[in-house]
Design a protein around this motif. Sequence first.
Motif, PDB file in Angstrom:
ATOM      1  N   PRO A   1     -29.419  52.352  41.678  1.00 60.58           N
ATOM      2  CA  PRO A   1     -28.025  52.770  41.503  1.00 60.58           C
ATOM      3  C   PRO A   1     -27.785  53.295  40.087  1.00 60.58           C
ATOM      4  N   LEU A   2     -26.760  54.123  39.944  1.00 55.95           N
ATOM      5  CA  LEU A   2     -26.411  54.706  38.659  1.00 55.95           C
ATOM      6  C   LEU A   2     -24.924  54.503  38.406  1.00 55.95           C
TER       7      LEU A   2
ATOM      8  N   PHE B   1     -21.668  55.932  36.401  1.00 55.34           N
ATOM      9  CA  PHE B   1     -21.194  57.151  35.750  1.00 55.34           C
ATOM     10  C   PHE B   1     -20.465  56.833  34.446  1.00 55.34           C
ATOM     11  N   TRP B   2     -20.448  55.575  34.070  1.00 56.99           N
ATOM     12  CA  TRP B   2     -19.838  55.174  32.803  1.00 56.99           C
ATOM     13  C   TRP B   2     -20.866  54.369  32.022  1.00 56.99           C
ATOM     14  N   GLY B   3     -21.543  55.024  31.091  1.00 56.86           N
ATOM     15  CA  GLY B   3     -22.486  54.336  30.217  1.00 56.86           C
ATOM     16  C   GLY B   3     -23.947  54.558  30.546  1.00 56.86           C
ATOM     17  N   ALA B   4     -24.272  54.889  31.780  1.00 56.46           N
ATOM     18  CA  ALA B   4     -25.670  55.113  32.158  1.00 56.46           C
ATOM     19  C   ALA B   4     -25.982  56.597  32.301  1.00 56.46           C
TER      20      ALA B   4
ATOM     21  N   GLY C   1     -25.540  65.790  31.194  1.00 57.77           N
ATOM     22  CA  GLY C   1     -25.946  65.656  32.595  1.00 57.77           C
ATOM     23  C   GLY C   1     -27.171  64.775  32.784  1.00 57.77           C
ATOM     24  N   ARG C   2     -27.592  64.080  31.737  1.00 55.72           N
ATOM     25  CA  ARG C   2     -28.812  63.261  31.799  1.00 55.72           C
ATOM     26  C   ARG C   2     -28.506  61.781  32.010  1.00 55.72           C
ATOM     27  N   ILE C   3     -29.427  61.122  32.709  1.00 55.06           N
ATOM     28  CA  ILE C   3     -29.367  59.670  32.851  1.00 55.06           C
ATOM     29  C   ILE C   3     -29.864  59.083  31.530  1.00 55.06           C
ATOM     30  N   ILE C   4     -29.033  58.243  30.895  1.00 55.63           N
ATOM     31  CA  ILE C   4     -29.380  57.708  29.577  1.00 55.63           C
ATOM     32  C   ILE C   4     -29.640  56.205  29.583  1.00 55.63           C
ATOM     33  N   ASP C   5     -29.466  55.551  30.717  1.00 55.87           N
ATOM     34  CA  ASP C   5     -29.740  54.113  30.822  1.00 55.87           C
ATOM     35  C   ASP C   5     -31.241  53.898  30.707  1.00 55.87           C
ATOM     36  N   ILE C   6     -31.690  53.271  29.616  1.00 58.86           N
ATOM     37  CA  ILE C   6     -33.134  53.110  29.385  1.00 58.86           C
ATOM     38  C   ILE C   6     -33.793  52.215  30.427  1.00 58.86           C
TER      39      ILE C   6
ATOM     40  N   GLY D   1     -33.624  59.933  31.679  1.00 59.67           N
ATOM     41  CA  GLY D   1     -34.018  61.250  31.182  1.00 59.67           C
ATOM     42  C   GLY D   1     -33.862  62.349  32.212  1.00 59.67           C
ATOM     43  N   SER D   2     -33.748  61.995  33.485  1.00 55.23           N
ATOM     44  CA  SER D   2     -33.566  63.006  34.528  1.00 55.23           C
ATOM     45  C   SER D   2     -32.184  63.630  34.393  1.00 55.23           C
ATOM     46  N   CYS D   3     -32.120  64.927  34.683  1.00 52.59           N
ATOM     47  CA  CYS D   3     -30.858  65.650  34.644  1.00 52.59           C
ATOM     48  C   CYS D   3     -30.313  65.773  36.065  1.00 52.59           C
ATOM     49  N   ILE D   4     -29.069  65.362  36.253  1.00 53.30           N
ATOM     50  CA  ILE D   4     -28.467  65.419  37.587  1.00 53.30           C
ATOM     51  C   ILE D   4     -27.639  66.684  37.790  1.00 53.30           C
ATOM     52  N   THR D   5     -27.478  67.479  36.755  1.00 53.80           N
ATOM     53  CA  THR D   5     -26.643  68.682  36.824  1.00 53.80           C
ATOM     54  C   THR D   5     -27.099  69.612  37.949  1.00 53.80           C
TER      55      THR D   5
END
Length: 142
Positions: free
Chosen positions: A22-23, A25-28, A34-39, A45-49
Motif C-alpha cells: 500500500p501507498l 499519498f501523504w508522506g510516502a 511523482g515519486r514514491i519517497i517512503d524508504i 523511487g518509482s515514479c507514478i506519474t
Amino acid sequence: MIQARILHGGEAHGRVLALDAPLSFWGAFDPRTGRIIDIHHPQCGSCITGTILMMRETRGSGTAPGGMAEAIRLGTAPSAIILVKPDINLAIGAEVAEALYGKTCPVLAVTAADYAELARHAALAISGDGKITPLPRDSFPG
C-alpha cells in the motif's frame, strides 16, 4: 474487458504500475516529483506519474485527499488508480482536483480476481463507464 466500480469517473490510459505494498499519498509520495519517497516501500523511487497505478489498498488517513489533489494539479499524479479496497479519500482528492483545476484522475475498485488479471498487463485503458481494457504491450514503452 473488466467492469470496475467507479469511485471517481473519467477516462485514462497508460502503462501499468502494480505496487507490491500500500501507498500513502501523504508522506510516502512526493507530489512535486511523482515519486514514491517512503524508504520502506518496496518500490521507493518509482515514479507514478501518468501510470495506471494499481494497489490493493492504500495507507494513510484523511490527509490523503490533499496529496492527491496537489499531485493532480501539478500533473504528477497517476492517469488513474485501480484498487481492490475502495478508498474514499483518494476519490475525494480526485473530485476536489477536478472541481478546482479541471483535471481528472479516475479512481476505480475491482474484485481481487479482476485485480490479479489486470496486473498481468503492461498497459490499460479506462473508459468513462468504468470498463477497463488491456492495451497492446508496446502501447506505452518503458
